[in-house]
Design a protein around this motif. Structure first.
Motif, mmCIF file in Angstrom:
data_model
loop_
_atom_site.group_PDB
_atom_site.id
_atom_site.type_symbol
_atom_site.label_atom_id
_atom_site.label_comp_id
_atom_site.label_asym_id
_atom_site.label_seq_id
_atom_site.Cartn_x
_atom_site.Cartn_y
_atom_site.Cartn_z
ATOM 1 N N SER A 1 82.215 66.345 -32.076
ATOM 2 C CA SER A 1 82.030 65.176 -32.944
ATOM 3 C C SER A 1 82.827 65.290 -34.240
ATOM 4 C CB SER A 1 80.545 64.960 -33.245
ATOM 5 O OG SER A 1 79.998 66.107 -33.870
ATOM 6 N N ASP A 2 82.902 66.490 -34.812
ATOM 7 C CA ASP A 2 83.663 66.696 -36.048
ATOM 8 C C ASP A 2 85.163 66.547 -35.806
ATOM 9 O OD1 ASP A 2 81.265 67.207 -37.355
ATOM 10 O OD2 ASP A 2 81.500 69.395 -37.230
ATOM 11 N N ARG B 1 85.980 62.844 -35.213
ATOM 12 C CA ARG B 1 85.956 62.109 -36.492
ATOM 13 C C ARG B 1 87.218 62.390 -37.288
ATOM 14 N NH1 ARG B 1 81.895 64.451 -38.537
ATOM 15 N NH2 ARG B 1 80.383 63.314 -37.308
ATOM 16 N N GLY C 1 90.059 60.552 -35.881
ATOM 17 C CA GLY C 1 89.889 59.104 -35.808
ATOM 18 C C GLY C 1 89.751 58.624 -34.368
ATOM 19 N N ARG C 2 89.120 59.447 -33.530
ATOM 20 C CA ARG C 2 88.938 59.115 -32.115
ATOM 21 C C ARG C 2 87.442 59.098 -31.790
ATOM 22 N NH1 ARG C 2 93.914 59.701 -32.976
ATOM 23 N NH2 ARG C 2 95.483 60.152 -31.415
ATOM 24 N N PRO C 3 87.061 58.362 -30.741
ATOM 25 C CA PRO C 3 85.657 58.421 -30.324
ATOM 26 C C PRO C 3 85.326 59.775 -29.712
ATOM 27 C CG PRO C 3 86.925 56.994 -28.861
ATOM 28 C CD PRO C 3 87.847 57.423 -29.972
ATOM 29 N N ALA C 4 84.126 60.240 -29.920
ATOM 30 C CA ALA C 4 83.698 61.549 -29.385
ATOM 31 C C ALA C 4 83.397 61.472 -27.904
ATOM 32 C CB ALA C 4 82.482 62.051 -30.128
#
Length: 61
Positions: A51-52, A55, A58-61
């Motif tokens: 997730s980090d 983020r 700038g991409r979805p997890a």
């Protein structure tokens, strides 16, 4: 946990990126559409949590 079919591997529900495995480096770089170098630099900067990294890129997890 992961699934392996020949050389096609991908993590299952893994919250972390393991850059010590070549197949994971390839998988996550492809998933985020970045180079291996960019993925490694981002992990070094923000840590191994998917997730980090998502983020920061700038991409979805």
């Amino acid at each position: 946990m992961m699934i392996g079919i020949g050389s096609r591997r991908h993590p299952l529900d893994s919250p972390r990126i393991n850059l010590h495995e070549d197949w994971e480096l390839r998988y996550w770089a492809g998933r985020f559409s970045v180079s291996h170098a960019q993925l490694m630099a981002t992990v070094k900067r923000v840590g191994v949590q998917v997730s980090d990294v998502a983020r920061a890129l700038g991409r979805p997890a």
